[in-house]
Motif scaffolding. Structure first.
Motif, PDB file in Angstrom:
ATOM      1  N   SER A  51       4.036   7.772   7.238  1.00  0.00           N
ATOM      2  CA  SER A  51       3.756   6.149   6.791  1.00  0.00           C
ATOM      3  C   SER A  51       3.834   5.900   8.208  1.00  0.00           C
ATOM      4  O   SER A  51       3.236   4.896   8.578  1.00  0.00           O
ATOM      5  CB  SER A  51       5.345   5.671   6.228  1.00  0.00           C
ATOM      6  N   THR A  52       4.632   6.007   9.460  1.00  0.00           N
ATOM      7  CA  THR A  52       4.861   5.478  10.241  1.00  0.00           C
ATOM      8  C   THR A  52       2.857   5.846  11.016  1.00  0.00           C
ATOM      9  O   THR A  52       2.373   4.648  11.492  1.00  0.00           O
ATOM     10  CB  THR A  52       6.002   5.704  11.436  1.00  0.00           C
ATOM     11  N   ALA A  53       2.748   7.085  10.998  1.00  0.00           N
ATOM     12  CA  ALA A  53       1.207   7.798  11.849  1.00  0.00           C
ATOM     13  C   ALA A  53       0.492   6.587  10.958  1.00  0.00           C
ATOM     14  O   ALA A  53      -0.420   6.322  11.549  1.00  0.00           O
ATOM     15  CB  ALA A  53       1.673   9.074  11.400  1.00  0.00           C
ATOM     16  N   ARG A  54       0.347   6.617   9.867  1.00  0.00           N
ATOM     17  CA  ARG A  54      -0.584   5.682   8.867  1.00  0.00           C
ATOM     18  C   ARG A  54      -0.966   4.168   9.124  1.00  0.00           C
ATOM     19  O   ARG A  54      -1.974   4.562   9.457  1.00  0.00           O
ATOM     20  CB  ARG A  54      -0.773   6.546   7.516  1.00  0.00           C
ATOM     21  N   HIS A  55       0.460   3.874   9.849  1.00  0.00           N
ATOM     22  CA  HIS A  55       0.582   2.585  10.108  1.00  0.00           C
ATOM     23  C   HIS A  55      -0.192   2.185  11.095  1.00  0.00           C
ATOM     24  O   HIS A  55      -1.034   1.177  11.642  1.00  0.00           O
ATOM     25  CB  HIS A  55       1.484   2.202  10.037  1.00  0.00           C
ATOM     26  N   GLU A  56       0.233   3.181  12.382  1.00  0.00           N
ATOM     27  CA  GLU A  56      -0.364   3.135  13.730  1.00  0.00           C
ATOM     28  C   GLU A  56      -1.746   3.076  13.948  1.00  0.00           C
ATOM     29  O   GLU A  56      -2.554   2.987  14.871  1.00  0.00           O
ATOM     30  CB  GLU A  56       0.389   4.214  14.372  1.00  0.00           C
ATOM     31  N   ALA A  57      -1.970   4.413  12.534  1.00  0.00           N
ATOM     32  CA  ALA A  57      -3.723   4.587  12.727  1.00  0.00           C
ATOM     33  C   ALA A  57      -4.583   3.205  11.999  1.00  0.00           C
ATOM     34  O   ALA A  57      -5.360   3.241  12.787  1.00  0.00           O
ATOM     35  CB  ALA A  57      -3.692   5.915  11.820  1.00  0.00           C
ATOM     36  N   ALA A  58      -3.780   2.390  10.905  1.00  0.00           N
ATOM     37  CA  ALA A  58      -4.313   1.137  10.524  1.00  0.00           C
ATOM     38  C   ALA A  58      -4.660   0.590  11.924  1.00  0.00           C
ATOM     39  O   ALA A  58      -5.599  -0.450  11.807  1.00  0.00           O
ATOM     40  CB  ALA A  58      -3.906   1.457   9.115  1.00  0.00           C
ATOM     41  N   GLU A  59      -3.539  -0.103  12.936  1.00  0.00           N
ATOM     42  CA  GLU A  59      -3.415  -0.513  13.897  1.00  0.00           C
ATOM     43  C   GLU A  59      -4.405  -0.228  15.073  1.00  0.00           C
ATOM     44  O   GLU A  59      -4.932  -0.959  15.326  1.00  0.00           O
ATOM     45  CB  GLU A  59      -2.050  -1.102  14.161  1.00  0.00           C
ATOM     46  N   ILE A  60      -4.578   1.232  14.733  1.00  0.00           N
ATOM     47  CA  ILE A  60      -5.898   1.506  15.889  1.00  0.00           C
ATOM     48  C   ILE A  60      -7.095   1.233  15.429  1.00  0.00           C
ATOM     49  O   ILE A  60      -8.218   0.618  16.532  1.00  0.00           O
ATOM     50  CB  ILE A  60      -5.240   3.108  16.696  1.00  0.00           C
ATOM     51  N   ARG A  61      -7.151   1.410  14.482  1.00  0.00           N
ATOM     52  CA  ARG A  61      -8.620   1.143  13.635  1.00  0.00           C
ATOM     53  C   ARG A  61      -9.009  -0.472  13.883  1.00  0.00           C
ATOM     54  O   ARG A  61      -9.543  -1.120  13.946  1.00  0.00           O
ATOM     55  CB  ARG A  61      -8.262   1.713  12.458  1.00  0.00           C
ATOM     56  N   GLN A  62      -8.343  -1.007  13.921  1.00  0.00           N
ATOM     57  CA  GLN A  62      -8.298  -2.812  13.466  1.00  0.00           C
ATOM     58  C   GLN A  62      -8.554  -2.951  15.060  1.00  0.00           C
ATOM     59  O   GLN A  62      -9.374  -3.834  14.912  1.00  0.00           O
ATOM     60  CB  GLN A  62      -6.870  -3.349  13.037  1.00  0.00           C
ATOM     61  N   ALA A  63      -7.505  -2.567  15.707  1.00  0.00           N
ATOM     62  CA  ALA A  63      -7.611  -3.223  17.399  1.00  0.00           C
ATOM     63  C   ALA A  63      -9.365  -2.177  18.038  1.00  0.00           C
ATOM     64  O   ALA A  63      -9.860  -3.718  18.425  1.00  0.00           O
ATOM     65  CB  ALA A  63      -6.578  -2.602  18.115  1.00  0.00           C
ATOM     66  N   ALA A  64      -9.557  -1.757  16.908  1.00  0.00           N
ATOM     67  CA  ALA A  64     -11.072  -0.937  17.469  1.00  0.00           C
ATOM     68  C   ALA A  64     -11.879  -1.772  17.229  1.00  0.00           C
ATOM     69  O   ALA A  64     -12.501  -1.400  17.792  1.00  0.00           O
ATOM     70  CB  ALA A  64     -11.225   0.445  17.071  1.00  0.00           C
TER      71      ALA A  64
END
Length: 166
Positions: free
Chosen positions: A70-83
């Motif tokens: 769940s943490t990894a998915r959240h971080e991936a979503a944040e990275i996608r949003q930032a990108a």
């Protein structure tokens, strides 16, 4: 003696053998059987306890894994949003630079066109004066190139033309 009345020695020998076998069974064989049964019961119950502990450990590891996932998915979503935000900002910046370059190029082209128009207009006016002078000379029958008044007439004509154009 008959079958219903046994001999005394046979009864004594039978009882001695019975107690001897009973004693051997009671002192040697039964404790071994009890230890074996206890070991089996411990293995069975201990196996169930170990299985329960293993299941509890597996559930704990699964929960940790799910939390990390769940943490990894959240971080991936944040990275996608930032990108996506960075890409949008970069695209806006590039678009602004492109518009700026386009405006600059259009302004430079307008200046160049105006300069070219002025040069061409001056050349055309000179050619027009020369052609009109040649044509007037042919009509009159002599060359009018040297007359000082020709340039004044041409300037007056082009002045009226410029005034009418505005």
């Amino acid at each position: 003696m008959g079958p219903l009345t046994p001999d005394g020695t046979e009864i004594v020998v039978g009882l001695v053998c019975f107690f001897l076998v009973f004693g051997v069974l009671g002192k040697i064989l039964l404790p071994r059987i009890e230890r074996t049964l206890a070991a089996r019961q411990d293995a069975t119950e201990g196996g169930m306890v170990r299985a329960e502990e293993a299941r509890a450990e597996a559930e704990r590891i699964y929960r940790e894994f799910q939390a990390e996932l769940s943490t990894a998915r959240h971080e991936a979503a944040e990275i996608r949003q930032a990108a996506a935000e960075e890409g949008a900002a970069l695209l806006a910046q590039l678009r602004a630079e492109g518009l700026e370059q386009r405006d600059r190029a259009v302004a430079e082209a307008k200046v160049q066109l105006e300069a070219d128009r002025v040069l061409v207009e001056a050349e055309l006016r000179a050619d027009l004066v020369r052609l009109a002078t040649d044509l007037a000379g042919r009509v009159v029958g002599e060359s009018l190139d040297g007359l000082p008044r020709i340039q004044a007439i041409a300037d007056e004509f082009f002045g009226e033309l410029d005034t009418a154009r505005v």
